[in-house]
Design a protein around this motif. Structure first.
Motif, mmCIF file in Angstrom:
data_model
loop_
_atom_site.group_PDB
_atom_site.id
_atom_site.type_symbol
_atom_site.label_atom_id
_atom_site.label_comp_id
_atom_site.label_asym_id
_atom_site.label_seq_id
_atom_site.Cartn_x
_atom_site.Cartn_y
_atom_site.Cartn_z
ATOM 1 N N GLU A 30 3.336 36.021 8.999
ATOM 2 C CA GLU A 30 2.384 35.752 10.071
ATOM 3 C C GLU A 30 2.330 36.914 11.060
ATOM 4 N N ARG B 201 0.947 25.329 19.372
ATOM 5 C CA ARG B 201 0.085 24.989 18.238
ATOM 6 C C ARG B 201 0.545 23.719 17.540
ATOM 7 N N ARG B 202 1.664 23.196 17.998
ATOM 8 C CA ARG B 202 2.248 21.968 17.456
ATOM 9 C C ARG B 202 2.718 22.129 16.012
ATOM 10 N N THR B 203 2.776 23.366 15.524
ATOM 11 C CA THR B 203 3.322 23.552 14.171
ATOM 12 C C THR B 203 4.789 23.172 14.143
ATOM 13 N N PRO C 46 0.975 14.898 12.500
ATOM 14 C CA PRO C 46 0.619 14.858 13.929
ATOM 15 C C PRO C 46 -0.879 14.751 14.121
ATOM 16 N N GLU C 47 -1.268 14.431 15.342
ATOM 17 C CA GLU C 47 -2.684 14.356 15.676
ATOM 18 C C GLU C 47 -3.269 15.761 15.597
ATOM 19 N N SER C 48 -4.442 15.902 15.001
ATOM 20 C CA SER C 48 -5.103 17.207 14.803
ATOM 21 C C SER C 48 -4.094 18.281 14.438
ATOM 22 N N PRO C 49 -3.504 18.178 13.269
ATOM 23 C CA PRO C 49 -2.436 19.136 12.949
ATOM 24 C C PRO C 49 -2.965 20.554 12.856
ATOM 25 N N TYR C 50 -2.102 21.509 13.225
ATOM 26 C CA TYR C 50 -2.444 22.925 13.135
ATOM 27 C C TYR C 50 -1.515 23.520 12.104
ATOM 28 N N PHE C 51 -2.109 24.288 11.209
ATOM 29 C CA PHE C 51 -1.261 24.973 10.234
ATOM 30 C C PHE C 51 -1.502 26.467 10.358
ATOM 31 N N TYR C 52 -0.597 27.229 9.737
ATOM 32 C CA TYR C 52 -0.752 28.677 9.800
ATOM 33 C C TYR C 52 -2.096 29.053 9.194
ATOM 34 N N TYR D 60 5.668 13.126 8.662
ATOM 35 C CA TYR D 60 4.959 13.059 9.947
ATOM 36 C C TYR D 60 3.649 13.808 9.838
ATOM 37 N N ALA E 31 9.970 17.861 11.851
ATOM 38 C CA ALA E 31 9.965 16.536 11.214
ATOM 39 C C ALA E 31 10.532 16.622 9.799
#
Lengths: 262, 548, 334
Positions: free
Chosen positions: A14, A80-82, C87-93, C85, A88
């Motif tokens: 990244e 970004r909640r990643t 999550p709400e509106s997940p973000y991925f790379y 899990y 998890a």
């Protein structure tokens, strides 16, 4: 270990895509190419300039790559909640942190090595036909020191990043870098301070602030004629210092991050 | 929380020994990193700076946070641009800062000292000698910071040799340089010559031999690179030649200096207008015209090129020793140094060869010059002799020496011959050959060759106008009393002069101006003339001093 | 067998900056979810749903109370092998393809790279992103629905027994929403346990066995969907209603809503009342066509409990929500 390496690998792939970092890398390489512009000087001066400026540019580019990469390492994942999906999974927080740190270190290493290789090639090319050429591979010592300096800088930024916002972290890390570079002044002040309080304060500062100045090994590389006493010991001690200090910072970061709500 | 309580405690417990280890390591690293080769103590001086040399804040910040070399490099590049634009004043503060920032960088010392000692000049390219102490101080600083590298010693040796002309100091610096893996071509060669000019001929001889030995060692060293070998190869050849020359010079100078010549220095110092003086005079400067390594001087006579040093300075001025390099000058000090060469001395004896220059100022014929043929202009040659064709036709008698000259001028020796004249036995045959060669006679006659019918000698003269009115910065005339020193030191004159005057002036004499005390062991010409401020600044012409 | 999720008297307080008080994001929550249950966690934005899930996953820590997942304390690393899990509106790379993202997550489970890749391919196919064009796309080119599918794919890597889905259908268009819902129904059929947090009433109603409503951090109701929505009213349709029937109906059931011109009205589900109405109809020559007990909608239930209507965006109409503001503010400042 698998998780750490997976996260590290992902961090590298990244980071290498982040344009801001590539820009610094390209800028660094471009300026290295600019060192060919000292043609008006004698060959010896030109080499001195290329070596000195080259190592300086690598350091400068290294600082920006390191700071910008490291201060955002954890906050971006949270923002970004990643990090939610990662934590998890059966991934310990310390594994996540170490993985990110390792990925950043590897990225920084790749950048510094690339720039270092360019510098070494530039010097080797410039030395063709020169009187008393010095071994351009000597520069590896300086590049290693810069890398370790950046490892320590990355650890500082990662440590701050687990409890500070990137903006505060940016200024704090840079300030610490400058202070840590001035450690010969803090050492002198610790010796010559006007009273016990001043002496005590600067003694603590000298020994506890990360001493980035330890890694300044440019002088003997720019001036190959000077003889360094106990060079191997010095370089080895610096390596250990950088790694041990990083370990301290990472342990602290892990302890804080473990309690942190994300 | 992914860490259990026991793991957390373990990590916390680990922190203490690790931090102690950090402190321990720092204590170990400190003395090593603060060795001058890694972190020169001078570098910290930039924080304080110096009057006229302070770093802008961002430069200082860069310098103290690990970019010392970058800042030094930037300043160097900048000072180079100032150099090209001729703004030398701007360079000095930069040199000051650069050598602080990177005391191990040799070029700024060398280049800086050169700027200081050579490049500050007046409009007539006389350098400002008030800077010499600063130049020496800068090089001393360079030596102090780099005591184990020969370069700075070499620079200091060169400065004393070439500019200050103090050959003992020069030799001292170069001797030190020889202790630090020197480039023999640079240090060893110069040292031998410094010894010669210091009057230490035996030391010079030893040094040449040493240089030869060292070059040979380099050539035999399997580790030496091609560049070193090439340089040592040419250095060896050079030094062998020098040693050979030294040997026959030693031999012949011991003989040829006798009897001492009478220089008969005469001069006049005149103020032309305020701050402009003229020095004129004459001087019987005899040197070797033709020299044979196996026979010594074959032909001697007046020579051109010996230089008289002219120095006007504050009364009693002595070059001070300066401990620290500082580029600020005391504007009240004044030193003017110049030199003037002696020209036009000529001599011919009855029956000898000379040349009529017919309006030309000089007579350029190397083969003729070597055998003591001088050019005389119309004025000097009136009634002196007859053209060659007429002389050969019997209008003048040609002396045996004249025949030798003529044979050599007509049929020059091969260019690589070390002899001055053809072998004595061949001269009559050559002379006859010329007599039967009308073409050659016509050619030589056309060139102006004549045979003297009487002896004639003209002393060399000198004339120099020194204008100090255009450079008030260099010539402030702040003091009331000055001294003008005219001097000639045979130790650093040309070899063809020294062949006659000796290594130390053994063959030099002067009724009035011989000085054997100023430079121990040397016989020099020296005259010190006290001059007042009024002498220099007054209006109108004035003869300040006339030796007649 | 322990409960899949066991929450006991759980509190989560966030300090209000510059004030001494704290906002209760979760307020004395007690819920027990058994394995195999699809549990709906219904609430408006800021009601405390995500906070609860984060506590259950060990991302944040409760101020007070206990929470265990699959018999272990919340956040236990071993448990995470069995849970998932989304999550709400997940973000991925963003620079990765769907398969790369899933491979990355699979490797976090300790799968070797090759195995992880294989597993990722399967899952990408399963969630319907297996087409050639989708395979080569980077996440940055994905629509929200496609991202959500990637999220589901990554949640299934470890074949989890317990899934936490946070607002899986929010912000999606109708078709994407139906597709995701169908995926969830498939998971339901597979017997997974699911903790489904949502403000999409329809999804919860269609997918869940049991549902709870959380509002301002407090559990307002909990029960089987069928029970909670069991009819409280009955639709009675008559034809040829005489005026006297109508007259008597008014006295019998004054709150009866007349629903249509055809003569359908709606009354309280009371056996006595219905019997009386039937009797009256007979007596007044009015023909009864149908008597249908009416199931409530979840929306009715929500409005009943919260006092406002839930919008598609998850906010509440007609009931100012102090909690949400504070919680968001806290998030901003944190």
């Amino acid at each position: 270990m698998n998780a750490i390496l997976t996260i590290a690998g992902n961090t590298i792939s990244e980071a290498l895509r982040r344009k801001v970092l590539n820009a610094f890398l390209l800028g660094g390489v471009a300026v290295l190419a600019l060192t060919f512009m000292f043609g008006q000087f004698t060959a010896r001066q030109e080499l001195t300039l290329i070596r000195g400026m080259g190592l300086g540019i690598i350091t400068l580019a290294g600082i920006f790559i390191t700071v910008i990469l490291s201060i955002n390492l954890i906050p971006t994942e949270i923002e970004r909640r990643t990090i939610y999906t990662i934590l998890a999974k059966p991934v310990n927080r310390w594994e996540f942190l170490i993985g990110k740190w390792l990925g950043a270190i590897a990225t920084i290493g790749v950048n510094i090595v690339l720039m270092g290789v360019v510098l070494i090639i530039a010097v080797a090319l410039k030395q063709i036909g020169a009187e008393n050429p010095s071994n351009p591979l000597e520069l590896l010592k300086g590049i290693l020191m810069i890398f370790l300096q950046m490892v320590l800088l990355c650890s500082v930024a990662v440590f701050f990043s687990v409890f500070l916002t990137p903006l505060v972290n940016f200024f704090l890390t840079l300030s610490l870098f400058i202070i840590g570079n001035m450690s010969s002044f803090t050492q002198d002040l610790a010796k010559t301070g006007s009273n016990i309080l001043v002496k005590g304060f600067f003694t603590v500062v000298h020994y506890l602030v990360p001493n980035f100045g330890n890694f300044q090994f440019t002088n003997p590389l720019v001036n190959p004629a000077v003889e360094v006493k106990s060079e191997l010991l010095f370089l080895t001690q610096n390596c250990i210092y950088g790694l041990v200090y990083s370990a301290v910072l990472l342990i602290l970061a892990v302890l804080i991050f473990d309690r942190r709500e994300v | 929380m992914s860490l259990s309580g026991s793991k957390t405690n373990l990590l916390r417990g680990l922190l203490v020994p690790l931090i102690l280890l950090v402190v321990f390591l720092q204590a170990q690293i400190d003395p090593l990193r603060r060795q001058p080769a890694i972190e020169p103590p001078q570098a910290n001086k930039v924080i304080g700076g110096l009057k006229g040399a302070t770093l802008p804040f961002e430069y200082m910040l860069g310098a103290v946070s690990g970019f010392r070399q970058v800042i030094a490099g930037l300043l160097w590049v900048r000072s180079d641009s100032f150099f090209h634009s001729g703004n030398y004043d701007a360079i000095l503060p930069m040199i000051r800062l650069i050598t602080w920032l990177d005391p191990n960088w040799l070029d700024p010392y060398a280049t800086g000292a050169w700027h200081i000692t050579y490049n500050f000049t007046d409009t007539d390219q006389r350098s400002d000698r008030r800077y010499l102490p600063a130049g020496v101080a800068l090089l001393n600083e360079g030596i102090q910071s780099n005591p184990d590298i020969f370069d700075m010693y070499k620079e200091k040796g060169w400065l004393y040799y070439d500019k200050i002309k103090d050959y003992n100091e020069s030799a001292k610096a170069l001797e030190a340089g020889m202790q630090h893996k020197p480039d023999i071509n640079q240090v060893g060669h110069l040292l031998a010559n410094a010894y010669i000019r210091a009057g230490k001929v035996d030391e010079a001889e030893k040094q040449f031999a040493d240089n030869i030995r060292l070059h040979k060692a380099n050539l035999a060293d399997p580790k030496a690179n091609d560049d070193t070998k090439m340089r040592s190869g040419s250095g060896l050849k050079n030094q062998e030649g020098q040693l050979d020359k030294l040997a026959f010079r030693k031999k012949w100078r011991a003989v040829n200096v006798n009897p001492p010549i009478d220089a008969d220095l005469k001069f006049q110092v005149r103020r032309i207008k305020p701050k402009v003086i003229e020095i004129t005079g004459s001087w019987n400067m005899i040197g070797s015209k033709g020299f044979d390594k196996d026979k010594g001087i074959i032909v001697e006579g007046p020579v051109d090129g010996a230089r008289l040093d002219i120095r006007l300075q504050d009364e009693g001025y002595q070059m001070p020793q300066v401990a620290d390099f500082n580029f600020e000058l005391d504007p009240s000090v004044m030193i003017m140094q110049d030199s003037v060469s002696v020209r036009g001395g000529k001599k011919v004896l009855k029956g000898g060869l000379y040349a009529q220059t017919k309006g030309r100022a000089t007579f350029n014929d190397l083969a003729a010059d070597k055998v003591g043929v001088y050019g005389f202009n119309e004025q000097d040659s009136a009634g002196l002799g007859v053209p060659l064709d007429q002389a050969l036709a019997g209008k003048a008698q040609i002396s045996p020496f004249g025949m030798n000259q003529l044979a050599t001028v007509a049929y020059p020796l091969p260019y690589n011959s070390t002899a001055v004249f053809p072998p004595e036995a061949e001269v009559p045959a050559l002379f006859n050959r010329l007599k039967n060669d009308p073409g050659k006679i016509a050619e030589l006659t056309k060139k102006g060759f004549c045979i003297a019918v009487k002896d004639s000698q003209v002393e060399g003269t000198f004339k120099k106008e020194i204008d100090m009115s255009k450079d008030p910065k260099m010539y402030g005339f702040a003091k009331d009393k000055y001294e003008l020193i005219l001097s000639f030191n045979p130790r650093y004159t040309s070899d063809f002069v020294k062949d006659r005057l000796g290594w130390n002036g053994e063959g030099l004499s002067d009724k009035r101006y011989l000085d054997t005390t100023t430079i121990p062991g040397a016989r020099i010409l020296r005259v010190k003339i006290p001059i007042t401020k009024d002498d220099l600044l007054g209006n109108g012409e004035k003869v300040i001093m006339d030796s007649k | 067998m322990p409960a899949a999720i066991d929450i006991k008297n759980l509190y989560k307080q966030y300090p209000v900056p510059l004030k001494r008080e704290a906002v209760n994001a979760v307020d004395n929550l007690t819920i027990k979810i058994e394995e195999g249950e699809i549990f709906g966690f219904l609430g408006a934005n800021g009601a405390g749903k995500t906070t609860t899930i984060k506590i259950l996953l060990g991302l944040i820590y409760p101020t007070q109370g206990e929470a265990s997942v699959l018999g272990k304390p919340a956040g236990d690393i071993e448990t995470k092998h069995k849970i998932a899990y989304l999550p709400e509106s997940p973000y991925f790379y963003e620079h990765m393809t769907a398969a790369e993202v899933v491979t990355f997550y699979a490797q976090l489970f300790g799968l070797k790279r090759e195995d992880a890749k294989k597993r990722a391919e399967e899952l990408v196919d399963f969630v319907g992103l297996g087409s050639k064009s989708d395979r080569n796309k980077r996440i940055s080119e994905f629509s929200k629905g496609m991202r959500q599918r990637v999220g589901i794919a990554q949640s299934l890597i470890n074949n989890p027994t317990l899934l936490f889905y946070d607002e899986p259908t929010s912000g999606l268009d109708a078709i994407a929403r139906r597709d995701i819902r169908d995926l969830m129904l498939q998971l339901k059929e597979q017997g997974k346990t699911m903790f489904l947090s949502s403000h999409q009433l329809e999804d919860v109603e269609k997918v869940c066995h049991r549902v709870s409503v959380i509002h301002k951090g407090k559990l307002r109701t909990i029960g089987l969907v069928d029970e909670l929505l069991a009819g409280e009213r009955v639709d009675i349709t008559v034809s040829g209603a005489t005026p006297s029937f109508n007259e008597r109906l008014k006295t019998l059931a004054p709150e009866a809503n007349v629903l249509g011109g055809a003569g359908t009205f709606n009354v309280k589900d009371d056996a006595g009342l219905v019997a009386q109405i039937i009797d009256t109809a007979r007596a007044e020559n009015t023909r009864i066509i149908s008597i249908i007990p009416k199931r409530r909608t979840l929306e009715d239930l929500f409005v009943n409990i919260v006092g406002g209507r839930l919008t598609d965006e998850g906010s509440i109409e007609g009931a100012p929500d102090v909690n949400r503001v504070s919680a968001n503010k806290y998030k901003e400042l944190n």
